[in-house]
Design a protein around this motif. Structure first.
Motif, PDB file in Angstrom:
ATOM      1  N   GLU A   1       0.937  -1.146  -0.085  1.00  0.00           N
ATOM      2  CA  GLU A   1       0.068   0.117   0.022  1.00  0.00           C
ATOM      3  C   GLU A   1       0.841   1.205  -0.122  1.00  0.00           C
ATOM      4  O   GLU A   1       0.567   2.447  -0.535  1.00  0.00           O
ATOM      5  CB  GLU A   1      -1.082  -0.158   1.259  1.00  0.00           C
ATOM      6  CG  GLU A   1      -2.083  -1.059   1.266  1.00  0.00           C
ATOM      7  CD  GLU A   1      -2.834  -0.964   2.359  1.00  0.00           C
ATOM      8  OE1 GLU A   1      -2.959  -0.061   3.034  1.00  0.00           O
ATOM      9  OE2 GLU A   1      -3.657  -2.211   2.485  1.00  0.00           O
TER      10      GLU A   1
ATOM     11  N   LYS B   1      -8.309   0.551  -2.809  1.00  0.00           N
ATOM     12  CA  LYS B   1      -9.345  -0.335  -2.350  1.00  0.00           C
ATOM     13  C   LYS B   1      -9.276  -1.450  -3.213  1.00  0.00           C
ATOM     14  O   LYS B   1      -9.451  -2.569  -2.548  1.00  0.00           O
ATOM     15  CB  LYS B   1     -10.672   0.586  -2.707  1.00  0.00           C
ATOM     16  CG  LYS B   1     -11.987  -0.454  -2.490  1.00  0.00           C
ATOM     17  CD  LYS B   1     -13.378   0.189  -2.831  1.00  0.00           C
ATOM     18  CE  LYS B   1     -14.480  -0.645  -2.642  1.00  0.00           C
ATOM     19  NZ  LYS B   1     -15.848  -0.052  -3.036  1.00  0.00           N
TER      20      LYS B   1
ATOM     21  N   ARG C   1      -6.389  -3.718  -2.136  1.00  0.00           N
ATOM     22  CA  ARG C   1      -6.679  -4.537  -0.755  1.00  0.00           C
ATOM     23  C   ARG C   1      -7.667  -5.676  -0.852  1.00  0.00           C
ATOM     24  O   ARG C   1      -7.401  -6.718  -0.384  1.00  0.00           O
ATOM     25  CB  ARG C   1      -7.395  -3.712   0.063  1.00  0.00           C
ATOM     26  CG  ARG C   1      -6.501  -2.412   1.010  1.00  0.00           C
ATOM     27  CD  ARG C   1      -7.167  -1.357   1.714  1.00  0.00           C
ATOM     28  NE  ARG C   1      -6.087  -0.459   2.275  1.00  0.00           N
ATOM     29  CZ  ARG C   1      -6.397   0.744   2.955  1.00  0.00           C
ATOM     30  NH1 ARG C   1      -7.856   0.987   2.753  1.00  0.00           N
ATOM     31  NH2 ARG C   1      -5.709   1.535   3.457  1.00  0.00           N
ATOM     32  N   GLU C   2      -8.404  -5.574  -1.779  1.00  0.00           N
ATOM     33  CA  GLU C   2      -9.367  -6.710  -2.208  1.00  0.00           C
ATOM     34  C   GLU C   2      -8.611  -7.771  -2.874  1.00  0.00           C
ATOM     35  O   GLU C   2      -8.683  -9.104  -2.304  1.00  0.00           O
ATOM     36  CB  GLU C   2     -10.614  -6.140  -3.042  1.00  0.00           C
ATOM     37  CG  GLU C   2     -11.624  -5.416  -2.604  1.00  0.00           C
ATOM     38  CD  GLU C   2     -12.441  -4.961  -3.447  1.00  0.00           C
ATOM     39  OE1 GLU C   2     -12.217  -4.956  -4.610  1.00  0.00           O
ATOM     40  OE2 GLU C   2     -13.549  -4.229  -3.051  1.00  0.00           O
TER      41      GLU C   2
ATOM     42  N   VAL D   1      -5.516  -8.273  -2.484  1.00  0.00           N
ATOM     43  CA  VAL D   1      -4.578  -8.959  -1.509  1.00  0.00           C
ATOM     44  C   VAL D   1      -5.152 -10.001  -0.400  1.00  0.00           C
ATOM     45  O   VAL D   1      -4.706 -11.131  -0.121  1.00  0.00           O
ATOM     46  CB  VAL D   1      -3.798  -7.975  -0.788  1.00  0.00           C
ATOM     47  CG1 VAL D   1      -2.863  -8.419   0.395  1.00  0.00           C
ATOM     48  CG2 VAL D   1      -2.671  -7.225  -1.713  1.00  0.00           C
ATOM     49  N   SER D   2      -6.411  -9.631  -0.233  1.00  0.00           N
ATOM     50  CA  SER D   2      -7.161 -10.332   0.818  1.00  0.00           C
ATOM     51  C   SER D   2      -7.693 -11.586   0.270  1.00  0.00           C
ATOM     52  O   SER D   2      -7.861 -12.395   0.859  1.00  0.00           O
ATOM     53  CB  SER D   2      -8.330  -9.612   1.397  1.00  0.00           C
ATOM     54  OG  SER D   2      -9.120  -9.427   0.401  1.00  0.00           O
ATOM     55  N   ASN D   3      -7.628 -11.836  -1.033  1.00  0.00           N
ATOM     56  CA  ASN D   3      -8.176 -12.940  -1.711  1.00  0.00           C
ATOM     57  C   ASN D   3      -7.059 -13.796  -2.047  1.00  0.00           C
ATOM     58  O   ASN D   3      -7.299 -14.764  -2.566  1.00  0.00           O
ATOM     59  CB  ASN D   3      -9.055 -12.525  -2.952  1.00  0.00           C
ATOM     60  CG  ASN D   3     -10.689 -12.073  -2.551  1.00  0.00           C
ATOM     61  OD1 ASN D   3     -10.972 -12.403  -1.245  1.00  0.00           O
ATOM     62  ND2 ASN D   3     -10.880 -10.916  -3.114  1.00  0.00           N
TER      63      ASN D   3
ATOM     64  N   ALA E   1      -3.006 -15.095   1.998  1.00  0.00           N
ATOM     65  CA  ALA E   1      -3.728 -14.255   2.920  1.00  0.00           C
ATOM     66  C   ALA E   1      -4.934 -15.118   3.316  1.00  0.00           C
ATOM     67  O   ALA E   1      -5.132 -14.897   4.831  1.00  0.00           O
ATOM     68  CB  ALA E   1      -4.382 -13.074   2.186  1.00  0.00           C
ATOM     69  N   GLN E   2      -5.405 -15.956   2.943  1.00  0.00           N
ATOM     70  CA  GLN E   2      -6.687 -16.771   3.296  1.00  0.00           C
ATOM     71  C   GLN E   2      -6.290 -17.837   4.218  1.00  0.00           C
ATOM     72  O   GLN E   2      -6.683 -17.997   5.237  1.00  0.00           O
ATOM     73  CB  GLN E   2      -7.648 -17.471   1.947  1.00  0.00           C
ATOM     74  CG  GLN E   2      -8.136 -16.295   1.168  1.00  0.00           C
ATOM     75  CD  GLN E   2      -8.674 -17.075  -0.057  1.00  0.00           C
ATOM     76  OE1 GLN E   2      -8.486 -17.911  -0.405  1.00  0.00           O
ATOM     77  NE2 GLN E   2      -9.738 -16.226  -0.605  1.00  0.00           N
TER      78      GLN E   2
ATOM     79  N   ARG F   1      -5.830 -16.760   7.946  1.00  0.00           N
ATOM     80  CA  ARG F   1      -6.723 -16.098   8.642  1.00  0.00           C
ATOM     81  C   ARG F   1      -7.249 -17.191   9.737  1.00  0.00           C
ATOM     82  O   ARG F   1      -7.111 -18.423   9.619  1.00  0.00           O
ATOM     83  CB  ARG F   1      -8.225 -16.060   7.756  1.00  0.00           C
ATOM     84  CG  ARG F   1      -7.988 -14.808   6.721  1.00  0.00           C
ATOM     85  CD  ARG F   1      -9.250 -14.729   5.662  1.00  0.00           C
ATOM     86  NE  ARG F   1      -8.993 -13.485   5.122  1.00  0.00           N
ATOM     87  CZ  ARG F   1      -9.880 -13.198   4.106  1.00  0.00           C
ATOM     88  NH1 ARG F   1     -10.951 -14.140   3.689  1.00  0.00           N
ATOM     89  NH2 ARG F   1      -9.751 -12.211   3.017  1.00  0.00           N
TER      90      ARG F   1
END
Length: 200
Positions: free
Chosen positions: A95, A184, A187-188, A190-192, A196-197, A200
Motif C-alpha cells: 500500500e 481499495k 486490498r481486495e 491481496v485479501s483474496n 492471505a486466506q 486467517r
C-alpha cells in the motif's frame, strides 16, 4: 406403437415426426415433411434412440448469436480484468507503493497550481500598477492606448490562469479518486490471495 410402424422397424431404425397438419410421418430416413420439425429416431425394437430438434428459426438464430456474442464479450472482459489485476499486483508491492505514486502525481499538479498562482499574483501586480498610473489620467475622457492594453492584458492573464488553476485542482481531485479506487481494489486482491486466506 404408431400404426404401420412394424414393417419399417424390421429394417433396423425409423424416423418419425408430426407434419404441419399434425399427421404422423414415418420412414427409414428423415423425410422432407420433417425438415422443419422435431424428429424422433426409434431403434428396431421401437425404443426412442434420440430426438432431433427442429431447426432454429431466423429469430431464434439471431437470439442465439446475440447470446453467444454476449458470452464472448464477457469472456474477453474477464480476461482483461485478470490481466489488469496481475499488472496491478506486479506494479505495487505494498500500500505504501500506491501512496508514493499518489504523492508523486499530486506533486506534479501542485507545482502547476503554484505556477498558476504566481502568474495570477504577477498579473494582479501589473493591474494594480496600471490602475495607479491611470489615476494620473482621471481627468481625461480616455486613457492612453498603451495603458489600456496593459490593463486588458493583465485581466486576461488573471482569467486564463484562474481557469488553468481550476483545471489543475480538478486533476488533483481526479488523481485522489483514482488512487482511492486503486488502493481499495489492491486490498481486495491481496485479501483474496491464497496466502492471505491461509493466515486467517
Amino acid at each position: 406403437m404408431v400404426a404401420g410402424l412394424s414393417p419399417l422397424l424390421a429394417h433396423g431404425q425409423i424416423f418419425t415426426c408430426k407434419d404441419a397438419t399434425g399427421r404422423t410421418v414415418t420412414g427409414d430416413h428423415p423425410m422432407p415433411e420433417c425438415a422443419d420439425r422435431k424428429i424422433v429416431e426409434l431403434s428396431k425394437t421401437g425404443v426412442v434412440k434420440r430426438e432431433i430438434p427442429a431447426p432454429l428459426t431466423a429469430e431464434q438464430k439471431r437470439q442465439q448469436q446475440l447470446l453467444e456474442d454476449k458470452r464472448k464479450a464477457e469472456t474477453v472482459a474477464e480476461d482483461l480484468r485478470r490481466q489488469q489485476d496481475r499488472a496491478l499486483l506486479a506494479r505495487y508491492r505494498s500500500e505504501g507503493d500506491i501512496e508514493d505514486s499518489r504523492r508523486y502525481y499530486l506533486s506534479l499538479s501542485q507545482d502547476l497550481v503554484k505556477r498558476d498562482q504566481a502568474m495570477i499574483d504577477d498579473a494582479r501586480n501589473q493591474l494594480k500598477a496600471a490602475n495607479t498610473e491611470a489615476e494620473f489620467y482621471k481627468n481625461r475622457k480616455t486613457l492612453p492606448a498603451e495603458l489600456r492594453n496593459k490593463m486588458d492584458e493583465a485581466n486576461r492573464a488573471i482569467s486564463a490562469n484562474q481557469k488553468s488553476m481550476a483545471d489543475h485542482q480538478a486533476e488533483m481531485a481526479r488523481i485522489n479518486g483514482k488512487y482511492d479506487e486503486t488502493l481499495k481494489h489492491y486490498r481486495e486482491l491481496v485479501s483474496n490471495m491464497p496466502e492471505a486466506q491461509g493466515g486467517r
